[in-house]
Design a protein around this motif. Sequence first.
Motif, PDB file in Angstrom:
ATOM      1  N   ILE A 105       0.860  -1.191   0.000  1.00  0.00           N
ATOM      2  CA  ILE A 105       0.000   0.000   0.000  1.00  0.00           C
ATOM      3  C   ILE A 105       0.898   1.243   0.000  1.00  0.00           C
ATOM      4  CG2 ILE A 105      -1.874   1.221   1.198  1.00  0.00           C
ATOM      5  CD1 ILE A 105      -2.607  -1.654   0.383  1.00  0.00           C
ATOM      6  N   THR A 106       0.645   2.131  -0.938  1.00  0.00           N
ATOM      7  CA  THR A 106       1.510   3.319  -1.065  1.00  0.00           C
ATOM      8  C   THR A 106       0.688   4.602  -0.908  1.00  0.00           C
ATOM      9  OG1 THR A 106       1.170   3.734  -3.426  1.00  0.00           O
ATOM     10  CG2 THR A 106       2.806   2.063  -2.852  1.00  0.00           C
ATOM     11  N   ASP A 107       1.423   5.719  -0.855  1.00  0.00           N
ATOM     12  CA  ASP A 107       0.739   7.015  -0.961  1.00  0.00           C
ATOM     13  C   ASP A 107       0.402   7.244  -2.440  1.00  0.00           C
ATOM     14  OD1 ASP A 107       3.029   7.931  -2.263  1.00  0.00           O
ATOM     15  OD2 ASP A 107       3.758   9.117  -0.578  1.00  0.00           O
ATOM     16  N   ILE A 115       6.007   3.582   0.029  1.00  0.00           N
ATOM     17  CA  ILE A 115       5.241   2.493   0.632  1.00  0.00           C
ATOM     18  C   ILE A 115       4.812   2.926   2.031  1.00  0.00           C
ATOM     19  CG2 ILE A 115       5.348   0.107   1.456  1.00  0.00           C
ATOM     20  CD1 ILE A 115       7.358  -0.465  -0.788  1.00  0.00           C
ATOM     21  N   LEU A 116       3.501   2.853   2.300  1.00  0.00           N
ATOM     22  CA  LEU A 116       2.991   3.225   3.621  1.00  0.00           C
ATOM     23  C   LEU A 116       2.968   2.004   4.536  1.00  0.00           C
ATOM     24  CD1 LEU A 116      -0.001   5.498   2.527  1.00  0.00           C
ATOM     25  CD2 LEU A 116       2.261   6.216   3.306  1.00  0.00           C
ATOM     26  N   GLN A 139       6.070  -1.565  -7.821  1.00  0.00           N
ATOM     27  CA  GLN A 139       4.705  -1.043  -7.853  1.00  0.00           C
ATOM     28  C   GLN A 139       3.950  -1.331  -6.569  1.00  0.00           C
ATOM     29  OE1 GLN A 139       2.089  -4.034 -10.150  1.00  0.00           O
ATOM     30  NE2 GLN A 139       4.090  -4.118 -11.124  1.00  0.00           N
ATOM     31  N   GLY A 140       2.922  -0.549  -6.376  1.00  0.00           N
ATOM     32  CA  GLY A 140       2.032  -0.781  -5.256  1.00  0.00           C
ATOM     33  C   GLY A 140       0.649  -0.286  -5.628  1.00  0.00           C
ATOM     34  N   MET A 141      -0.143  -0.055  -4.596  1.00  0.00           N
ATOM     35  CA  MET A 141      -1.515   0.401  -4.820  1.00  0.00           C
ATOM     36  C   MET A 141      -1.885   1.349  -3.685  1.00  0.00           C
ATOM     37  SD  MET A 141      -4.731  -2.091  -5.384  1.00  0.00           S
ATOM     38  CE  MET A 141      -4.463  -2.637  -7.038  1.00  0.00           C
ATOM     39  N   THR A 142      -2.637   2.389  -4.015  1.00  0.00           N
ATOM     40  CA  THR A 142      -3.090   3.272  -2.941  1.00  0.00           C
ATOM     41  C   THR A 142      -4.243   2.591  -2.208  1.00  0.00           C
ATOM     42  OG1 THR A 142      -4.784   4.354  -4.252  1.00  0.00           O
ATOM     43  CG2 THR A 142      -2.563   5.301  -4.374  1.00  0.00           C
ATOM     44  N   ALA A 143      -4.611   3.159  -1.067  1.00  0.00           N
ATOM     45  CA  ALA A 143      -5.742   2.597  -0.322  1.00  0.00           C
ATOM     46  C   ALA A 143      -7.011   2.641  -1.169  1.00  0.00           C
ATOM     47  CB  ALA A 143      -5.923   3.370   0.980  1.00  0.00           C
ATOM     48  N   ASP A 144      -7.064   3.540  -2.173  1.00  0.00           N
ATOM     49  CA  ASP A 144      -8.232   3.636  -3.072  1.00  0.00           C
ATOM     50  C   ASP A 144      -8.147   2.715  -4.271  1.00  0.00           C
ATOM     51  OD1 ASP A 144      -8.946   5.706  -1.493  1.00  0.00           O
ATOM     52  OD2 ASP A 144      -8.206   7.265  -2.857  1.00  0.00           O
ATOM     53  N   GLY A 145      -7.101   1.916  -4.352  1.00  0.00           N
ATOM     54  CA  GLY A 145      -7.005   0.978  -5.471  1.00  0.00           C
ATOM     55  C   GLY A 145      -6.340   1.528  -6.716  1.00  0.00           C
ATOM     56  N   GLU A 146      -5.689   2.695  -6.611  1.00  0.00           N
ATOM     57  CA  GLU A 146      -4.953   3.233  -7.760  1.00  0.00           C
ATOM     58  C   GLU A 146      -3.573   2.575  -7.841  1.00  0.00           C
ATOM     59  OE1 GLU A 146      -5.607   5.798 -10.098  1.00  0.00           O
ATOM     60  OE2 GLU A 146      -7.672   5.469  -9.454  1.00  0.00           O
ATOM     61  N   ILE A 147      -3.156   2.220  -9.046  1.00  0.00           N
ATOM     62  CA  ILE A 147      -1.827   1.611  -9.208  1.00  0.00           C
ATOM     63  C   ILE A 147      -0.766   2.706  -9.201  1.00  0.00           C
ATOM     64  CG2 ILE A 147      -0.334   0.410 -10.871  1.00  0.00           C
ATOM     65  CD1 ILE A 147      -2.717  -1.347 -11.534  1.00  0.00           C
ATOM     66  N   THR A 148       0.304   2.459  -8.448  1.00  0.00           N
ATOM     67  CA  THR A 148       1.410   3.436  -8.358  1.00  0.00           C
ATOM     68  C   THR A 148       2.724   2.721  -8.667  1.00  0.00           C
ATOM     69  OG1 THR A 148       1.554   2.892  -6.014  1.00  0.00           O
ATOM     70  CG2 THR A 148       0.338   4.897  -6.589  1.00  0.00           C
ATOM     71  N   THR A 149       3.755   3.503  -8.995  1.00  0.00           N
ATOM     72  CA  THR A 149       5.101   2.925  -9.073  1.00  0.00           C
ATOM     73  C   THR A 149       6.017   3.661  -8.088  1.00  0.00           C
ATOM     74  OG1 THR A 149       5.845   4.335 -10.896  1.00  0.00           O
ATOM     75  CG2 THR A 149       4.852   2.202 -11.484  1.00  0.00           C
ATOM     76  N   LEU A 150       7.149   3.011  -7.778  1.00  0.00           N
ATOM     77  CA  LEU A 150       7.958   3.405  -6.609  1.00  0.00           C
ATOM     78  C   LEU A 150       9.195   4.208  -6.964  1.00  0.00           C
ATOM     79  CD1 LEU A 150       7.826  -0.056  -4.770  1.00  0.00           C
ATOM     80  CD2 LEU A 150       6.246   1.869  -4.538  1.00  0.00           C
ATOM     81  N   GLY A 151       9.281   4.745  -8.178  1.00  0.00           N
ATOM     82  CA  GLY A 151      10.496   5.473  -8.584  1.00  0.00           C
ATOM     83  C   GLY A 151      11.443   4.516  -9.283  1.00  0.00           C
ATOM     84  N   GLY A 153      14.183   2.138 -10.467  1.00  0.00           N
ATOM     85  CA  GLY A 153      15.006   1.242  -9.642  1.00  0.00           C
ATOM     86  C   GLY A 153      14.245   0.673  -8.454  1.00  0.00           C
ATOM     87  N   GLY A 154      12.919   0.881  -8.418  1.00  0.00           N
ATOM     88  CA  GLY A 154      12.126   0.598  -7.221  1.00  0.00           C
ATOM     89  C   GLY A 154      11.826  -0.868  -6.938  1.00  0.00           C
ATOM     90  N   SER A 155      12.238  -1.788  -7.798  1.00  0.00           N
ATOM     91  CA  SER A 155      12.010  -3.204  -7.463  1.00  0.00           C
ATOM     92  C   SER A 155      12.831  -3.613  -6.241  1.00  0.00           C
ATOM     93  CB  SER A 155      12.382  -4.111  -8.645  1.00  0.00           C
ATOM     94  OG  SER A 155      11.519  -3.866  -9.722  1.00  0.00           O
ATOM     95  N   ASP A 156      13.971  -2.969  -6.060  1.00  0.00           N
ATOM     96  CA  ASP A 156      14.767  -3.236  -4.848  1.00  0.00           C
ATOM     97  C   ASP A 156      13.940  -2.899  -3.612  1.00  0.00           C
ATOM     98  OD1 ASP A 156      16.923  -3.686  -6.566  1.00  0.00           O
ATOM     99  OD2 ASP A 156      17.702  -1.648  -6.358  1.00  0.00           O
ATOM    100  N   THR A 157      13.197  -1.793  -3.713  1.00  0.00           N
ATOM    101  CA  THR A 157      12.376  -1.338  -2.583  1.00  0.00           C
ATOM    102  C   THR A 157      11.280  -2.359  -2.288  1.00  0.00           C
ATOM    103  OG1 THR A 157      12.783   0.857  -3.447  1.00  0.00           O
ATOM    104  CG2 THR A 157      11.172   0.686  -1.689  1.00  0.00           C
ATOM    105  N   THR A 158      10.670  -2.906  -3.353  1.00  0.00           N
ATOM    106  CA  THR A 158       9.659  -3.953  -3.163  1.00  0.00           C
ATOM    107  C   THR A 158      10.259  -5.106  -2.372  1.00  0.00           C
ATOM    108  OG1 THR A 158       8.710  -3.399  -5.320  1.00  0.00           O
ATOM    109  CG2 THR A 158       8.095  -5.532  -4.377  1.00  0.00           C
ATOM    110  N   ALA A 159      11.455  -5.532  -2.782  1.00  0.00           N
ATOM    111  CA  ALA A 159      12.083  -6.688  -2.130  1.00  0.00           C
ATOM    112  C   ALA A 159      12.327  -6.403  -0.646  1.00  0.00           C
ATOM    113  CB  ALA A 159      13.398  -7.033  -2.826  1.00  0.00           C
ATOM    114  N   ALA A 160      12.857  -5.219  -0.351  1.00  0.00           N
ATOM    115  CA  ALA A 160      13.157  -4.901   1.051  1.00  0.00           C
ATOM    116  C   ALA A 160      11.863  -4.805   1.862  1.00  0.00           C
ATOM    117  CB  ALA A 160      13.937  -3.590   1.128  1.00  0.00           C
ATOM    118  N   ALA A 161      10.829  -4.198   1.280  1.00  0.00           N
ATOM    119  CA  ALA A 161       9.566  -4.019   2.015  1.00  0.00           C
ATOM    120  C   ALA A 161       8.907  -5.369   2.297  1.00  0.00           C
ATOM    121  CB  ALA A 161       8.621  -3.112   1.233  1.00  0.00           C
ATOM    122  N   LEU A 162       8.919  -6.268   1.314  1.00  0.00           N
ATOM    123  CA  LEU A 162       8.326  -7.589   1.541  1.00  0.00           C
ATOM    124  C   LEU A 162       9.142  -8.360   2.582  1.00  0.00           C
ATOM    125  CD1 LEU A 162       7.257  -8.740  -2.051  1.00  0.00           C
ATOM    126  CD2 LEU A 162       5.897  -7.588  -0.298  1.00  0.00           C
TER     127      LEU A 162
END
Length: 395
Positions: A105-107, A115-116, A139-151, A153-162
């Motif tokens: 879930i992101t802003d 990532i929130l 990528q992520g999604m807002t609380a309203d269901g909108e698709i977002t991306t993380l900047g 090179g952001g797949s690294d961020t996905t890995a760390a957050a998970l």
Amino acid sequence: MRIIVQKFGGTSVATSEGREKCRRRVTESIEQGYRPVVVVSAMGRKGQPYATDTLLDLAGDLVGERELDLLMSCGEIISAVVFCRTLREEGYPCVALTGGQAGIITDSSHTNARILRVVPERLHRELADGKIVVVAGFQGMTADGEITTLGRGGSDTTAAALAAALKAELAEIYTDVDGVMTADPRLVPEAQVLTRVSYQEIMEMAHLGAKVIHPRAVEIAMEGQIPLAVKGLDGQGNGTLIGSYHTVTADRVVTGITHLKGLAQFILRFNDEDLSLVVFQRLGNAQISIDLIQVNPGLIAFTVLQSAAEKARNVLGDLPMEVEVRSGFAKVSAVGGGMRGVPGVMARVVAALNRVGVRIHQTADSHTNISCLVEESDAEKAVRALHDEFNARAK
Ligand code: ADP
Ligand code: ASP
Ligand code: MG
């Protein structure tokens, strides 16, 4: 359950041969008793059909940031499905998930969302079901269901957050070099792999241009105390282990040399009134990030990303001062937790750059880095000269 997160970058998953190597890394971790969660980037680099830059080219100027996110997120989704196919070909049960489906879930800052929180229930369910979970990175999604991306090179961020949300034992970042190196090996062929580095040093290097890992990924891993390993898909070595190593910094003054291109320098000159407050307020209100800031009576200098230069000039346009905008700059930095309080580091930086005829246009420093603004065409030369001077070495 011993969970490992394994992230594979764009070049690693670009070909069936590469995906095969990735699959081997995943099955090795299963053999070691781990339950893997895989994160993939979009396949390939600019020019290849499903790469992020290729998708961006499809968009043109009329597509806004919300739709850009929809478009860019497809690169990683395609990659996740294709990698599932690679796993299934060898009989491994798996499921491909978008970032939103994986609970990220992101802003709503489209194209550069933060990532929130991560809601890991779905991931736990799939793992409990015996599946390898393959998550589309970046990528992520807002609380309203909108698709977002993380900047970028952001797949690294996905890995760390998970990894943090799942309390994984380790997050592995597989890429096209053998680890985090003392400089970008494309510029400095003799650069060496750093074997153990602190979160802080890598975060600093990443912020200052070492694009091998995204700075947000290091920040999140540090908060969650998740060890990060950056490794080459082909490499024989152990790559770079990033963790809370407070002692390894002590025996080297400089850990790595980094660079960031695409900067514009602003020099503002004014006579009577002190305009510094209004200048910085206007830039702030326009959401323009500034760097290498220098304030003197009657003179302000700072840098912005080249892409923000026109906006910055417009924002300041009507103030009673001379605005000089100079394009084509790069920031070259020497980074090292061990330089704190050590005299003479700046003298060595200047000596090294003087030796190769690189002019310094501005500098900035902290306890752990010294940065110099140089002409973009001098960036490579400057990185090599600093690398030579400090003999940045792996330890
Ligand atoms: P991926 O697609 O796997 O995420 P990236 O292109 O984002 O890969 O990052 C890997 C690249 O980062 C390398 O090919 C290398 O050129 C570059 N790089 C820049 N600085 C460094 C550094 N200090 N150490 C290693 N690689 C670096
Ligand atoms: N595909 C995205 C990019 O090129 C994210 C990533 O590779 O980490 O920026
Ligand atoms: Mg990357």
